[in-house]
Design a protein around this motif. Structure first.
Motif, PDB file in Angstrom:
ATOM      1  N   ARG A   1       0.849  -1.197   0.000  1.00 14.07           N
ATOM      2  CA  ARG A   1       0.000   0.000   0.000  1.00 14.07           C
ATOM      3  C   ARG A   1       0.881   1.240   0.000  1.00 14.07           C
ATOM      4  O   ARG A   1       1.934   1.272   0.634  1.00 14.07           O
ATOM      5  CB  ARG A   1      -0.873   0.029   1.241  1.00 14.07           C
ATOM      6  CG  ARG A   1      -1.866  -1.099   1.320  1.00 14.07           C
ATOM      7  CD  ARG A   1      -2.455  -1.189   2.715  1.00 14.07           C
ATOM      8  NE  ARG A   1      -3.425  -0.132   2.979  1.00 14.07           N
ATOM      9  CZ  ARG A   1      -3.831   0.199   4.205  1.00 14.07           C
ATOM     10  NH1 ARG A   1      -3.320  -0.382   5.259  1.00 14.07           N
ATOM     11  NH2 ARG A   1      -4.747   1.135   4.374  1.00 14.07           N
ATOM     12  N   GLN A   2       0.421   2.249  -0.709  1.00  9.16           N
ATOM     13  CA  GLN A   2       1.162   3.501  -0.701  1.00  9.16           C
ATOM     14  C   GLN A   2       1.071   4.136   0.682  1.00  9.16           C
ATOM     15  O   GLN A   2       0.001   4.174   1.282  1.00  9.16           O
ATOM     16  CB  GLN A   2       0.588   4.455  -1.753  1.00  9.16           C
ATOM     17  CG  GLN A   2       1.379   5.754  -1.858  1.00  9.16           C
ATOM     18  CD  GLN A   2       1.265   6.389  -3.225  1.00  9.16           C
ATOM     19  OE1 GLN A   2       0.278   6.204  -3.920  1.00  9.16           O
ATOM     20  NE2 GLN A   2       2.288   7.134  -3.619  1.00  9.16           N
ATOM     21  N   ARG A   3       2.206   4.596   1.138  1.00  3.81           N
ATOM     22  CA  ARG A   3       2.240   5.171   2.484  1.00  3.81           C
ATOM     23  C   ARG A   3       2.368   6.675   2.414  1.00  3.81           C
ATOM     24  O   ARG A   3       3.346   7.208   1.902  1.00  3.81           O
ATOM     25  CB  ARG A   3       3.408   4.604   3.276  1.00  3.81           C
ATOM     26  CG  ARG A   3       3.242   3.122   3.553  1.00  3.81           C
ATOM     27  CD  ARG A   3       4.390   2.606   4.386  1.00  3.81           C
ATOM     28  NE  ARG A   3       4.322   1.147   4.444  1.00  3.81           N
ATOM     29  CZ  ARG A   3       5.333   0.377   4.798  1.00  3.81           C
ATOM     30  NH1 ARG A   3       6.502   0.916   5.112  1.00  3.81           N
ATOM     31  NH2 ARG A   3       5.195  -0.922   4.832  1.00  3.81           N
ATOM     32  N   VAL A   4       1.369   7.344   2.941  1.00  2.65           N
ATOM     33  CA  VAL A   4       1.327   8.804   2.916  1.00  2.65           C
ATOM     34  C   VAL A   4       1.236   9.302   4.354  1.00  2.65           C
ATOM     35  O   VAL A   4       0.381   8.846   5.121  1.00  2.65           O
ATOM     36  CB  VAL A   4       0.106   9.306   2.117  1.00  2.65           C
ATOM     37  CG1 VAL A   4       0.077  10.828   2.096  1.00  2.65           C
ATOM     38  CG2 VAL A   4       0.112   8.719   0.707  1.00  2.65           C
ATOM     39  N   THR A   5       2.121  10.204   4.703  1.00  2.00           N
ATOM     40  CA  THR A   5       2.132  10.735   6.068  1.00  2.00           C
ATOM     41  C   THR A   5       2.031  12.252   6.031  1.00  2.00           C
ATOM     42  O   THR A   5       2.709  12.902   5.233  1.00  2.00           O
ATOM     43  CB  THR A   5       3.406  10.288   6.810  1.00  2.00           C
ATOM     44  OG1 THR A   5       3.357   8.869   6.970  1.00  2.00           O
ATOM     45  CG2 THR A   5       3.515  10.956   8.175  1.00  2.00           C
ATOM     46  N   VAL A   6       1.160  12.782   6.885  1.00  2.00           N
ATOM     47  CA  VAL A   6       0.958  14.222   6.968  1.00  2.00           C
ATOM     48  C   VAL A   6       1.377  14.700   8.357  1.00  2.00           C
ATOM     49  O   VAL A   6       1.000  14.085   9.353  1.00  2.00           O
ATOM     50  CB  VAL A   6      -0.521  14.591   6.715  1.00  2.00           C
ATOM     51  CG1 VAL A   6      -0.730  16.105   6.840  1.00  2.00           C
ATOM     52  CG2 VAL A   6      -0.980  14.092   5.348  1.00  2.00           C
ATOM     53  N   LEU A   7       2.162  15.753   8.414  1.00  2.00           N
ATOM     54  CA  LEU A   7       2.428  16.423   9.693  1.00  2.00           C
ATOM     55  C   LEU A   7       1.449  17.577   9.807  1.00  2.00           C
ATOM     56  O   LEU A   7       1.390  18.422   8.901  1.00  2.00           O
ATOM     57  CB  LEU A   7       3.868  16.955   9.756  1.00  2.00           C
ATOM     58  CG  LEU A   7       4.916  16.031  10.388  1.00  2.00           C
ATOM     59  CD1 LEU A   7       5.104  14.793   9.523  1.00  2.00           C
ATOM     60  CD2 LEU A   7       6.223  16.756  10.621  1.00  2.00           C
TER      61      LEU A   7
ATOM     62  N   LEU B   1      -2.678   6.017   5.208  1.00  2.21           N
ATOM     63  CA  LEU B   1      -2.534   7.434   5.535  1.00  2.21           C
ATOM     64  C   LEU B   1      -2.377   7.621   7.038  1.00  2.21           C
ATOM     65  O   LEU B   1      -3.190   7.116   7.818  1.00  2.21           O
ATOM     66  CB  LEU B   1      -3.765   8.200   5.030  1.00  2.21           C
ATOM     67  CG  LEU B   1      -3.841   9.688   5.382  1.00  2.21           C
ATOM     68  CD1 LEU B   1      -2.642  10.459   4.851  1.00  2.21           C
ATOM     69  CD2 LEU B   1      -5.153  10.280   4.847  1.00  2.21           C
ATOM     70  N   ARG B   2      -1.319   8.317   7.401  1.00  2.00           N
ATOM     71  CA  ARG B   2      -1.091   8.572   8.827  1.00  2.00           C
ATOM     72  C   ARG B   2      -0.897  10.068   9.051  1.00  2.00           C
ATOM     73  O   ARG B   2      -0.178  10.718   8.301  1.00  2.00           O
ATOM     74  CB  ARG B   2       0.143   7.819   9.315  1.00  2.00           C
ATOM     75  CG  ARG B   2       0.089   6.354   8.884  1.00  2.00           C
ATOM     76  CD  ARG B   2       1.133   5.515   9.518  1.00  2.00           C
ATOM     77  NE  ARG B   2       1.292   4.275   8.755  1.00  2.00           N
ATOM     78  CZ  ARG B   2       2.089   3.280   9.109  1.00  2.00           C
ATOM     79  NH1 ARG B   2       2.813   3.373  10.201  1.00  2.00           N
ATOM     80  NH2 ARG B   2       2.161   2.196   8.364  1.00  2.00           N
ATOM     81  N   ILE B   3      -1.556  10.576  10.071  1.00  2.00           N
ATOM     82  CA  ILE B   3      -1.470  12.001  10.379  1.00  2.00           C
ATOM     83  C   ILE B   3      -0.711  12.139  11.703  1.00  2.00           C
ATOM     84  O   ILE B   3      -1.182  11.699  12.751  1.00  2.00           O
ATOM     85  CB  ILE B   3      -2.871  12.641  10.526  1.00  2.00           C
ATOM     86  CG1 ILE B   3      -3.848  12.077   9.470  1.00  2.00           C
ATOM     87  CG2 ILE B   3      -2.765  14.160  10.474  1.00  2.00           C
ATOM     88  CD1 ILE B   3      -3.523  12.433   8.063  1.00  2.00           C
TER      89      ILE B   3
ATOM     90  N   ALA C   1       5.993   6.239  10.861  1.00  2.00           N
ATOM     91  CA  ALA C   1       5.116   6.860   9.860  1.00  2.00           C
ATOM     92  C   ALA C   1       5.901   7.814   8.964  1.00  2.00           C
ATOM     93  O   ALA C   1       5.666   7.878   7.750  1.00  2.00           O
ATOM     94  CB  ALA C   1       3.975   7.601  10.559  1.00  2.00           C
ATOM     95  N   ILE C   2       6.827   8.554   9.562  1.00  2.00           N
ATOM     96  CA  ILE C   2       7.589   9.533   8.782  1.00  2.00           C
ATOM     97  C   ILE C   2       8.677   8.843   7.964  1.00  2.00           C
ATOM     98  O   ILE C   2       8.838   9.093   6.762  1.00  2.00           O
ATOM     99  CB  ILE C   2       8.199  10.608   9.715  1.00  2.00           C
ATOM    100  CG1 ILE C   2       7.082  11.419  10.380  1.00  2.00           C
ATOM    101  CG2 ILE C   2       9.151  11.519   8.942  1.00  2.00           C
ATOM    102  CD1 ILE C   2       7.559  12.341  11.496  1.00  2.00           C
ATOM    103  N   ARG C   3       9.417   7.953   8.596  1.00  2.00           N
ATOM    104  CA  ARG C   3      10.568   7.343   7.917  1.00  2.00           C
ATOM    105  C   ARG C   3      10.149   6.440   6.760  1.00  2.00           C
ATOM    106  O   ARG C   3      10.794   6.418   5.717  1.00  2.00           O
ATOM    107  CB  ARG C   3      11.396   6.521   8.915  1.00  2.00           C
ATOM    108  CG  ARG C   3      12.357   7.352   9.758  1.00  2.00           C
ATOM    109  CD  ARG C   3      13.414   6.457  10.362  1.00  2.00           C
ATOM    110  NE  ARG C   3      12.825   5.268  10.984  1.00  2.00           N
ATOM    111  CZ  ARG C   3      12.595   5.158  12.296  1.00  2.00           C
ATOM    112  NH1 ARG C   3      12.925   6.145  13.119  1.00  2.00           N
ATOM    113  NH2 ARG C   3      12.046   4.067  12.778  1.00  2.00           N
ATOM    114  N   ASP C   4       9.064   5.695   6.956  1.00  2.00           N
ATOM    115  CA  ASP C   4       8.675   4.701   5.961  1.00  2.00           C
ATOM    116  C   ASP C   4       7.688   5.230   4.928  1.00  2.00           C
ATOM    117  O   ASP C   4       7.162   4.463   4.117  1.00  2.00           O
ATOM    118  CB  ASP C   4       8.051   3.486   6.659  1.00  2.00           C
ATOM    119  CG  ASP C   4       9.096   2.729   7.466  1.00  2.00           C
ATOM    120  OD1 ASP C   4      10.290   3.063   7.342  1.00  2.00           O
ATOM    121  OD2 ASP C   4       8.710   1.814   8.215  1.00  2.00           O
ATOM    122  N   ALA C   5       7.427   6.518   4.955  1.00  2.00           N
ATOM    123  CA  ALA C   5       6.423   7.068   4.044  1.00  2.00           C
ATOM    124  C   ALA C   5       6.962   7.141   2.616  1.00  2.00           C
ATOM    125  O   ALA C   5       8.155   7.330   2.392  1.00  2.00           O
ATOM    126  CB  ALA C   5       6.012   8.458   4.518  1.00  2.00           C
TER     127      ALA C   5
END
Lengths: 332, 332
Positions: free
Chosen positions: A3-9, A33-35, A192-196
């Motif tokens: 799955r595509q990994r998208v992370t938002v700060l 998606l991770r926020i 979440a940030i590193r693997d996005a």
């Protein structure tokens, strides 16, 4: 297929709105998606753990936010806080809505029973189909404090007290991310940030929403080490904050309150900053050159998140920017 | 002229109603009325300090109690607790009304800031003209626990869990006033009892409202040393509890659930017990002889507290009984 990994700060209300746009953009793609959310505004208030940004993001994703008022739950009431005021409690400066109190009490009970904030946030989020995982940037308590003058004397007060109680109207000498050095990014946020595949910085207040996250050990490092490109969205359009008080906050720390100023304040990832790309509004297109000089690949599009459609379009443009080819191919 | 000092020992709802009758009786006399209240039902629940008996007495005196439902605040709603349930919290067995939550949150915040329960109760009570001072019997946390069998295994649960969650319907082996020995009567409650011109024991549950108070070091001693006579009101009429589950509770500890049985369980003050006089209902007049044998001067009057008038008449009869002449003059 992975799955595509998208992370938002993200910070609070603006972050929540932007997160909804990203979620809508990837709705058909089963993206992960991770926020990662700022916790600097969190405070113990009337004995309850209040997490304004986490709640704003959760409520926005759940679709239960009050979009007219701009914060809190839709259909809110204040029966409980009216009682507290009648008992003479000095808590009326911070609105504790009845629906919101359900969140505060549930979370406080979980935290007091030893649950981490990350786990408590999962437990609360489970109630809805958010389409995203909401993650506090840290499990530690790292309040953003504000150095002010009260009645002629220097004082250090909680950010919410400055922001809400005093409406950011008293002289401010600076923001302090107390205890940040002793804290650490949560394992879930770091992953979440590193693997996005892509990291997006929401158009949140750079000084009091994003900077408090960057002050926590492990956040800058995770952004630096992220396998995905990092694209930010300017929270300033034509020299004015999209919403909230980013201009005042920028002035306190000497950051120019412009799309260019904030972009250069964040800095290029290639130079130890956090950005690969930076979205500016079309009115700020002249910042693209100076930003490129600073190593930041910028693009101008309409930034106003007027509704779900424009917000989704903004998210799409940011994702598209992540696939830019560098002007100079890196040496092999 | 010194104000007349009247002190009532009370449990929850019945105690609150009786306290109102006493207040009304002395309304024109500027008496100093103090209500010493059971705290055995108090618990930390969802991170909040809930004090059912203190609140029942405070609400009754304030006239904001729900007299139809029989407990809690009039005009109550449950928006917050509906949220907590939606978050999956296991707290729905105990009703947390919105208005009630104002009390719980205010009190919890005060306690967490280091305020004693006595002082917190004063701070909350100040909101209304109660016409009486409400005093927790102790500032210590002395929960009444219940030894039960749960799924065939012995367990010790909080009284409220047994009473409300399990509706007192699971086998019970006894009540435990945990930590009572290490606690102590509050200075204010001790003074209220010792310096009273008359001490009244409300028709509250003898086993789980009055006995938890008597288990706290200093309470029996204060009653024994009181300069005023101590007059109790039977909570049982014709072998049945006036309200609540006094019969079941009496059975657990082997006390006959009769006006006579409870009177003799309390015992004559002259013999180390707590009573000088005991009010029984007219249907229990035949208990007067046996009670006199036990050193307790009893009188029969209608005990039902149907309304303010009958409750006030009951209070008047109890006060009148306090002026009885002993059958045998004490030796000089």
């Amino acid at each position: 297929m992975r799955r595509q990994r998208v992370t938002v700060l993200a910070g609070g209300v603006g972050g929540g709105r932007f997160a909804c746009g990203v979620r809508d953009l990837f709705a058909d793609q089963d993206a992960d998606l991770r926020i990662v959310v700022n916790t600097g505004d969190d405070m113990w208030f009337a004995g309850l753990r209040v997490c304004p940004d986490l709640d704003s993001v959760m409520y926005a994703l759940a679709g239960v936010n009050d979009s007219e008022r701009g914060w809190g739950r839709a259909g809110e009431s204040e029966r409980v806080s009216a009682e507290m005021a009648a008992f003479g409690m000095d808590t009326s400066w911070f609105t504790l809505g009845d629906l919101d109190l359900g969140t505060h009490i549930a979370r406080s009970a979980l935290l007091r029973s030893g649950t981490t904030l990350t786990e408590a946030t999962q437990r609360l989020s489970r109630r809805w189909e958010l389409g995203a995982t909401v993650l506090p940037v840290t499990d530690a308590e790292v309040p953003t404090l504000v150095d002010v003058e009260l009645d002629g004397h220097p004082a250090r007060i909680h950010f919410e007290e400055w922001w809400v109680r005093h409406r950011a109207a008293i002289p401010t000498n600076g923001f302090v991310f107390e205890d940040a050095a002793a804290a650490g990014i949560s394992a879930a946020a770091a992953e979440a940030i590193r693997d996005a595949d892509i990291v997006l910085i929401a158009p949140s207040n750079p000084i009091v929403s994003i900077a408090p996250m960057l002050a926590i050990p492990g956040v800058r490092e995770s952004i630096g080490a992220s396998r995905g490109r990092v694209i930010g969205v300017a929270p300033i359009i034509g020299g004015h904050a999209v919403r909230g008080m980013a201009e005042q906050c920028c002035a306190v720390v000497g950051v120019p309150a412009t799309a260019q100023g904030v972009g250069l304040y964040y800095g290029a990832r290639s130079a130890g900053g956090i950005l690969d790309g930076w979205m500016v509004d079309t009115v700020d297109a002249d910042a693209i050159g100076p930003l490129a000089m600073g190593g930041i690949h910028a693009r101008s599009v309409p930034l106003w998140m007027r509704d779900a459609t424009t917000t989704r379009a903004l998210a799409a443009a940011a994702v598209e920017l992540a696939s830019f080819r560098p002007l100079v191919e890196p040496a092999r």
